[in-house]
Design a protein around this motif. Structure first.
Motif, short mmCIF file in Angstrom:
data_model
loop_
_atom_site.label_atom_id
_atom_site.label_comp_id
_atom_site.label_asym_id
_atom_site.label_seq_id
_atom_site.Cartn_x
_atom_site.Cartn_y
_atom_site.Cartn_z
N GLY A 108 9.34 -2.84 -2.16
CA GLY A 108 8.38 -2.24 -3.51
C GLY A 108 6.88 -2.47 -3.07
N LEU A 109 6.59 -3.12 -2.20
CA LEU A 109 5.11 -3.16 -1.49
C LEU A 109 4.83 -2.02 -0.66
CD1 LEU A 109 4.80 -6.87 -0.93
CD2 LEU A 109 3.44 -5.58 -2.38
N ALA A 110 5.68 -1.21 -0.10
CA ALA A 110 5.25 -0.10 0.65
C ALA A 110 4.42 0.78 0.25
CB ALA A 110 6.51 0.46 1.17
N ALA A 111 4.62 1.26 -1.19
CA ALA A 111 3.89 2.06 -1.72
C ALA A 111 2.32 1.62 -1.96
CB ALA A 111 4.39 2.70 -3.43
N THR A 112 2.30 0.30 -2.62
CA THR A 112 0.79 -0.10 -2.58
C THR A 112 0.11 -0.11 -1.22
OG1 THR A 112 1.89 -1.61 -4.40
CG2 THR A 112 -0.49 -2.07 -3.40
N ARG A 113 0.69 -0.86 -0.09
CA ARG A 113 0.19 -0.98 1.24
C ARG A 113 -0.22 0.51 1.81
NH1 ARG A 113 4.55 -5.05 3.05
NH2 ARG A 113 3.58 -7.10 2.14
N ALA A 114 0.50 1.46 1.39
CA ALA A 114 0.00 2.86 1.82
C ALA A 114 -1.24 3.40 1.32
CB ALA A 114 1.03 3.81 1.25
N ARG A 115 -1.76 2.93 0.11
CA ARG A 115 -3.05 2.80 -0.51
C ARG A 115 -4.16 2.08 0.29
NH1 ARG A 115 -2.49 1.75 -6.32
NH2 ARG A 115 -4.49 2.32 -6.47
N ILE A 116 -3.66 1.10 1.33
CA ILE A 116 -4.68 0.01 1.68
C ILE A 116 -4.98 0.23 3.26
CG2 ILE A 116 -5.15 -2.39 1.89
CD1 ILE A 116 -3.37 -2.93 -0.56
N GLY A 117 -5.90 0.22 3.71
CA GLY A 117 -6.25 -0.06 5.34
C GLY A 117 -6.81 -1.46 5.53
N PHE A 118 -6.11 -1.82 6.50
CA PHE A 118 -6.60 -3.21 6.91
C PHE A 118 -6.71 -3.43 8.21
CE2 PHE A 118 -6.13 -7.56 7.28
CZ PHE A 118 -5.86 -8.22 6.27
N LEU A 119 -8.15 -3.99 8.51
CA LEU A 119 -8.51 -4.12 9.97
C LEU A 119 -8.36 -5.75 10.04
CD1 LEU A 119 -10.16 -3.72 12.94
CD2 LEU A 119 -12.15 -4.41 11.36
N PHE A 120 -7.53 -6.05 11.04
CA PHE A 120 -7.21 -7.40 11.39
C PHE A 120 -8.16 -8.14 12.24
CE2 PHE A 120 -3.07 -5.63 9.96
CZ PHE A 120 -2.57 -6.70 9.24
N GLN A 121 -8.55 -9.21 11.99
CA GLN A 121 -9.22 -10.10 12.68
C GLN A 121 -9.39 -10.10 14.19
OE1 GLN A 121 -9.31 -14.39 11.13
NE2 GLN A 121 -11.30 -14.54 12.34
N ASN A 122 -8.05 -10.04 14.58
CA ASN A 122 -7.61 -10.00 16.11
C ASN A 122 -7.08 -8.60 16.37
OD1 ASN A 122 -8.75 -12.74 16.54
ND2 ASN A 122 -6.92 -13.52 15.69
N TYR A 123 -7.60 -7.54 15.68
CA TYR A 123 -7.28 -6.24 16.07
C TYR A 123 -5.73 -5.98 15.71
CZ TYR A 123 -10.49 -8.11 19.62
OH TYR A 123 -11.68 -8.95 20.25
N ALA A 124 -4.89 -6.91 16.11
CA ALA A 124 -3.28 -6.59 15.91
C ALA A 124 -3.06 -5.14 16.26
CB ALA A 124 -2.97 -6.52 14.58
N LEU A 125 -3.54 -4.58 17.50
CA LEU A 125 -3.30 -3.39 18.08
C LEU A 125 -1.76 -3.42 18.76
CD1 LEU A 125 -6.38 -2.23 19.89
CD2 LEU A 125 -5.63 -1.48 17.34
N PHE A 126 -0.99 -2.49 18.53
CA PHE A 126 0.56 -2.57 18.97
C PHE A 126 0.42 -2.72 20.53
CE2 PHE A 126 1.21 -0.24 14.79
CZ PHE A 126 1.52 -1.51 14.01
N ASP A 127 0.63 -3.48 21.37
CA ASP A 127 0.47 -3.75 22.78
C ASP A 127 1.34 -2.42 23.58
OD1 ASP A 127 2.36 -5.26 22.45
OD2 ASP A 127 1.43 -6.97 22.89
#
Lengths: 248, 247
Positions: free
Chosen positions: B72-91
């Motif tokens: 149910g949160l997927a639709a809400t999160r699609a409206r949000i961009g999030f920059l994580f403190q430790n980048y969280a890039l997919f390595d």
């Protein structure tokens, strides 16, 4: 208890995830290579040596008691098929594959990559556990077949060269029936399913930093190994109830 | 409009957030400051449903997201961009694939178009031509900028930045904030940013909330923060060693 309920939740989500789809393209093949191909030598060597040791011990004991070694091969293939091959393969994969899955997913968890997946609308179970689950089920069956064959051949050669057992008598498959094959197959599939679910669950519970990943990896190896042993007991008992005489 | 009403969150016996009330109007830029481990990142994760509050409500445009399932949160999160403190890039992905990920998951765009947007976005953050590199080959500052590119590529309605300039030199910090401001002015997105670099943050945001001992201790205009009536806020902003600030 709460952990077991959450583990069950991960299993149910994994089954649902197989229906939902949404896994990355080509990931199942990549995981099959990582779980299967890279474990092949490990399984072959381990089960080969265990096969030799078991037959060596069995022949020595038979020699002390009756001296008749004609039944060794016939009984050995029944045990290898219905129990030794799937369970020993499962135990070996629980250590090698279980640790790998937990370390990989655990590192992603503590570096917030799992949260980044969630922010992109991805369910971590679908993306991370489902491909490993499918790959593990398929490759555990393949590795069980390979490991069982090597175990049987290695045992047969030991019996022949150390105790003079005729190869034709040892490799007699007349007492092996579909019940043994079915029980072995069910066990292989079950272990193949249990290992990525338990390990993935441990990885997703990793907290903190590298210490948390270490904890998750240790928990995955212990949990997966225990799962294999527990499932072996349950399936063996259930097998005797369901298949009855055919296994005796 | 993002609203938090009486939000509480504990980890074990420690109450990290102890009754947070906060409103962020649509299109506003809010900065959140506070001492280390005061719950700033936890607050950001509550806003997008990555964490669930123990009590209280988190509402986005009038919709309570606290009881929603992951699906149910997927639709809400699609409206949000999030920059994580430790980048969280997919390595396990290249820089290009990392930045493309939100667009690719959303669907509806051809691969060529996604590649074009990724190139444009990487150019905007000063990383043109780095598409094929792996995150392990990048410096901390470059990773941060890749994270910004990934958080903003889909032009989300809400953008959350957790320490967007931590570890960056002053010149790069200014460049990053210029980029974030230009982005926000173009898209009109609602922005919430957490930063330890209070001075630079105050040049970017309109209002600032000071989080202290689990509560919003102060909320007001960013420009007047140094003259805040609360001595705790003043001490924190000025970096004085002596004062009522604990810990």
């Amino acid at each position: 208890m709460r952990g077991l309920i959450e583990l069950w939740g991960v299993f149910v989500s994994t089954i649902a995830g197989m229906i939902r789809g949404g896994r990355p393209k080509g990931e199942i093949v990549r995981q099959m290579h990582a779980i299967g191909n890279k474990s092949m030598l490990f399984i072959a060597v381990t089960l080969g040596f265990i096969g030799m040791v078991m037959i060596y011990q069995a022949c020595m004991q038979f020699n002390r008691v009756t001296g008749d070694l004609s039944q060794v091969g016939v009984q050995f293939i029944r045990l290898v098929t219905s129990d030794f091959a799937p369970t020993l393969t499962g135990m070996m994969l629980a250590t090698r594959v279980g640790a790998g899955i937990a370390a990989e997913i655990g590192s992603m968890k503590v570096t917030e990559q799992v949260d980044a997946l969630r922010m992109s609308g991805v369910l971590p179970v679908d993306y991370l556990i489902v491909p490993r689950f499918i790959a593990s089920v398929v490759m555990t069956v393949v590795l069980t077949t390979l490991g069982g064959a090597i175990m049987y051949v290695a045992g047969g050669l030991t019996a022949h060269y150390q105790f003079g057992v005729n190869l034709k008598i040892f490799f007699d498959l007349s007492l092996l029936n579909p019940a043994h094959l079915s029980l072995g197959l069910v066990k292989a599939v079950t272990y193949g399913a249990a290992i990525p679910v338990v390990s993935g669950f441990c990885g997703l519970r990793a907290k903190g930093s590298s210490e948390g990943v270490g904890w998750a990896t240790t928990a995955a190896v212990i949990g997966s190994s225990l799962a294999v042993l527990l499932l072996d007991f349950i399936l063996s008992v259930a097998g005797f109830f369901v298949l009855g005489e055919a296994l005796r | 409009m993002i609203e938090l009403a009486a939000v509480r969150k504990r980890f074990g016996r420690h109450a990290v957030l102890d009754g947070i009330d906060l409103q962020v109007p649509t299109g506003a830029r809010l900065g959140i400051i506070g001492p280390a481990a005061s719950g700033k990142s936890v607050l950001l994760k509550l806003v997008c449903g990555l964490l669930r509050p123990d009590a209280g409500q988190v509402m986005i445009d009038g919709t309570d997201i606290t009881e929603r399932s992951e699906e149910g949160l997927a639709a809400t999160r699609a409206r949000i961009g999030f920059l994580f403190q430790n980048y969280a890039l997919f390595d396990f992905m290249t820089v290009g694939d990392n930045v493309a990920f939100p667009l690719a998951r959303r669907g509806g765009l051809a691969e060529d178009e996604i590649a074009r947007r990724v190139s444009a976005r990487l150019r905007a953050v000063g990383l043109a031509g780095n598409e094929a590199k792996m995150p392990a080959e990048l410096s901390g500052g470059m990773k941060k900028r890749v994270g910004i590119a990934r958080a903003t590529i889909a032009h989300p309605e809400i953008v959350i930045y957790d320490e967007p300039t931590a570890g960056l030199d002053p010149v790069t910090t200014s460049k990053v904030y210029d980029l974030l401001r230009a982005d926000q002015e173009t898209t009109g997105a609602t922005v919430i940013a957490v930063s330890s670099d209070v001075e630079a943050l105050c040049r970017f945001v309109d209002t600032v909330a000071f989080l202290y001992q689990g509560k919003i201790r102060y909320q007001g205009a960013a420009q007047t923060l140094t003259d805040a009536p609360d001595p705790v806020v003043r001490q924190f902003v000025r970096g004085d060693l002596e004062g009522p600030l604990e810990g």
